[in-house]
Design a protein around this motif. Structure first.
Motif, short mmCIF file in Angstrom:
data_model
loop_
_atom_site.label_atom_id
_atom_site.label_comp_id
_atom_site.label_asym_id
_atom_site.label_seq_id
_atom_site.Cartn_x
_atom_site.Cartn_y
_atom_site.Cartn_z
N ALA A 318 0.86 -1.18 0.00
CA ALA A 318 0.00 0.00 0.00
C ALA A 318 0.90 1.23 0.00
O ALA A 318 2.09 1.14 0.33
CB ALA A 318 -0.92 0.01 1.22
N PRO A 319 0.37 2.40 -0.38
CA PRO A 319 1.18 3.61 -0.34
C PRO A 319 1.70 3.88 1.06
O PRO A 319 0.93 3.88 2.02
CB PRO A 319 0.21 4.70 -0.80
N GLY A 320 3.01 4.12 1.18
CA GLY A 320 3.58 4.32 2.50
C GLY A 320 4.56 5.47 2.58
O GLY A 320 5.38 5.53 3.50
N GLU A 321 4.49 6.39 1.62
CA GLU A 321 5.45 7.50 1.60
C GLU A 321 4.75 8.84 1.82
O GLU A 321 3.73 9.13 1.19
CB GLU A 321 6.20 7.51 0.27
N ASN A 322 5.30 9.63 2.75
CA ASN A 322 4.79 10.97 3.03
C ASN A 322 3.29 10.95 3.32
O ASN A 322 2.50 11.66 2.70
CB ASN A 322 5.08 11.91 1.87
N VAL A 323 2.91 10.14 4.29
CA VAL A 323 1.50 10.02 4.67
C VAL A 323 1.24 10.93 5.87
O VAL A 323 1.82 10.75 6.94
CB VAL A 323 1.14 8.56 5.00
N PHE A 324 0.37 11.91 5.67
CA PHE A 324 0.09 12.89 6.70
C PHE A 324 -0.98 12.38 7.66
O PHE A 324 -1.95 11.72 7.26
CB PHE A 324 -0.40 14.20 6.07
N ALA A 325 -0.80 12.73 8.93
CA ALA A 325 -1.76 12.37 9.97
C ALA A 325 -1.45 13.24 11.19
O ALA A 325 -0.45 13.97 11.21
CB ALA A 325 -1.65 10.88 10.32
N PRO A 326 -2.30 13.20 12.21
CA PRO A 326 -2.04 13.99 13.42
C PRO A 326 -0.68 13.67 14.01
O PRO A 326 -0.16 12.56 13.88
CB PRO A 326 -3.16 13.56 14.37
N ALA A 327 -0.10 14.67 14.67
CA ALA A 327 1.16 14.51 15.40
C ALA A 327 0.96 15.10 16.80
O ALA A 327 0.13 16.00 16.98
CB ALA A 327 2.30 15.23 14.68
N PRO A 328 1.66 14.59 17.79
CA PRO A 328 1.46 15.07 19.17
C PRO A 328 1.60 16.59 19.28
O PRO A 328 2.44 17.21 18.62
CB PRO A 328 2.58 14.36 19.94
N GLY A 329 0.74 17.18 20.12
CA GLY A 329 0.79 18.61 20.36
C GLY A 329 -0.04 19.41 19.39
O GLY A 329 0.35 20.52 19.01
N GLU A 330 -1.19 18.88 18.94
CA GLU A 330 -2.06 19.57 17.99
C GLU A 330 -1.34 19.90 16.69
O GLU A 330 -1.56 20.96 16.08
CB GLU A 330 -2.66 20.84 18.61
N LEU A 331 -0.48 18.99 16.26
CA LEU A 331 0.26 19.17 15.02
C LEU A 331 -0.17 18.15 13.98
O LEU A 331 -0.92 17.22 14.25
CB LEU A 331 1.77 19.05 15.28
N LEU A 332 0.33 18.35 12.77
CA LEU A 332 0.14 17.47 11.64
C LEU A 332 1.53 17.14 11.10
O LEU A 332 2.37 18.03 11.01
CB LEU A 332 -0.68 18.19 10.56
N ALA A 333 1.79 15.87 10.78
CA ALA A 333 3.12 15.51 10.28
C ALA A 333 3.01 14.33 9.33
O ALA A 333 2.10 13.51 9.42
CB ALA A 333 4.06 15.18 11.43
N ALA A 334 3.97 14.24 8.41
CA ALA A 334 4.04 13.13 7.46
C ALA A 334 5.13 12.15 7.89
O ALA A 334 6.21 12.56 8.30
CB ALA A 334 4.33 13.65 6.06
N TRP A 335 4.84 10.87 7.77
CA TRP A 335 5.81 9.81 8.02
C TRP A 335 5.88 8.92 6.78
O TRP A 335 4.94 8.85 5.99
CB TRP A 335 5.37 8.95 9.21
N SER A 336 6.98 8.21 6.65
CA SER A 336 7.15 7.24 5.57
C SER A 336 7.61 5.92 6.17
O SER A 336 8.47 5.90 7.06
CB SER A 336 8.18 7.71 4.55
N GLY A 337 7.04 4.82 5.69
CA GLY A 337 7.44 3.50 6.17
C GLY A 337 6.36 2.48 5.89
O GLY A 337 5.21 2.82 5.57
N THR A 338 6.71 1.21 5.99
CA THR A 338 5.67 0.18 5.92
C THR A 338 4.70 0.33 7.07
O THR A 338 3.58 -0.16 7.02
CB THR A 338 6.29 -1.22 5.90
#
Length: 406
Positions: A318-338
């Motif tokens: 499945a797509p696993g690169e630069n996937v945005f979602a909530p991040a701690p502290g009322e932030l938004l962040a992208a992660w990449s990985g299986t």
């Protein structure tokens, strides 16, 4: 150490015989024919010593299959290399996923995914918009356990989307508050929050059961992972997401997975991020038809992600690169990985479970893999022929067409 329980066993009698400390005690199956579910896990540390004579007595005189394996820091988020933040972050726009889930059409505005528009291309790739129209309950009534670094329990994205607090557990800190800890961008901090947020973007009305087993550095122990799987099963999770892995196969964890899948809980595991021709455990032992699934990663061109592990036993990507979602502290962040590909699959399973199935539960993961988009027609993947899933990349529409009544 895993110890099958017998009549008359108590926590104090086992520790007196073997030493160590009781980590998990489950004697609910002792009086039933399902006696294999009657077991205890004992932990040995620098402060406790195994009593070898006691082990021999239990193993031989009373005919028990007692065994030991390494425990400390065996698991990490995503395997040998943890999933990584992609360097993109911002302020959360406010509100939660439920705020946009009054109807599946309302989530999409002008061809953009309204909650997190940065993910629009990811969702187009797996046909999420049409899938949510086909499954309008959007995962309602389905609980997905996220066994990970915990989540940011206070993030506005999750308000109204978590399971009852009585089902939460922090196995890392031994309390009932599975709150992420650490510094964003360092180690595994934010990993679980991202994973949970991906699931809720796919299935906005599902519930997340947060279970913490990994520390701020992204590592965790065999005993806590196994205990969390048993906990999730007992507390009503329909799906368990394991965006974590180990290079070593753990019998303790495999037995916990077997107990879960025997109760029709579906297990989704990430394949690892070392770009090697083998996938991490427990993904490596996932088997279609027994409610488990392994997931690797591709980019938006359906080419294997540079980091993703691959192997003949890998069942889906499945797509696993630069996937945005909530991040701690009322932030938004992208992660990449299986680790990011796996929760897309878990969310897709939640969509199906929120509707009326037209196939047995034991066929659901098989249908997901068999109805994937064929990535082998792309010449760039020829080096990985038959090592990026049975067919390839997650296709939610084809999956739902063959799985639910709509």
């Amino acid at each position: 150490m895993s110890v099958p329980l017998q009549s008359g066993d108590t926590p104090s009698s086992l520790t007196s015989t073997l030493g160590g400390e009781v980590v998990t005690w489950d004697d609910t199956g002792c009086a039933a024919s399902n006696a294999e579910s009657c077991f205890a896990l004992l932990g040995m540390s620098g402060a406790t010593t195994l009593k070898a004579q006691g082990l021999q007595a239990l193993s031989t005189q009373r005919g028990r299959n007692v065994y030991m394996e390494s425990n400390r820091d065996v698991f990490s988020g995503g395997g040998t290399l943890t999933a990584t933040m992609s360097g993109s972050r911002g302020i959360w726009i406010g509100g939660n996923f439920l705020a946009w889930s009054g109807g599946s059409r309302g989530i999409w505005i002008g061809g953009m995914y309204n909650v997190i528009p940065e993910n629009t291309q990811n969702w187009r790739k797996i046909e999420l918009e049409k899938a949510q129209m086909m499954a309008p309950n959007l995962g309602a009534g389905v609980t997905v356990a996220v066994i990970d670094t915990g989540i940011d329990l206070k993030h506005s994205a999750f308000q109204g989307s978590l399971s009852d607090p009585s089902t939460w557990r922090d196995f890392y800190a031994a309390d009932n508050v599975p709150q992420e800890e650490g510094t964003l961008g360092v180690g595994g901090f934010g990993h679980g929050t991202n994973v949970a947020g991906i699931i809720l973007q796919v299935a906005p009305k599902a519930k997340i059961m947060p279970l913490r087993v990994l520390g701020p550095d992204g590592s965790g122990d065999v005993a806590t992972v196994a205990s969390a799987i048993d906990w999730a099963t007992a507390k009503g999770a329909r799906i368990i997401n394991l965006s974590l892995g180990s290079e070593d196969n753990s019998r303790v964890v495999q037995e916990a997975i077997a107990r879960a899948t025997a109760r029709n809980v579906l297990i989704v595991s990430s394949a690892g991020n070392a770009n090697v021709s083998s996938i991490t455990y427990p993904a490596a032992t996932a088997t279609l038809g027994i409610n488990s699934l392994s997931v690797g990663s591709v980019n938006l061109s359906d080419i294997k992600s540079s980091f993703s592990n691959y192997a003949s036993q890998l069942e889906l990507v499945a797509p696993g690169e630069n996937v945005f979602a909530p991040a701690p502290g009322e932030l938004l962040a992208a992660w990449s990985g299986t680790s990011q590909a796996a929760p897309m699959v878990a969310g897709g399973l939640a969509l199906a479970f929120g509707q009326t199935l037209v196939v047995p539960i034991s066929d659901v993961t098989k249908k997901l893999a068999e109805n994937a988009f064929d990535v082998y027609n792309n010449g760039a993947n020829q080096a990985y022929k038959d090592q990026l899933g049975i067919k390839g990349r997650l296709d939610l529409v084809k999956f739902l067409e063959n799985t639910i009544k709509y």
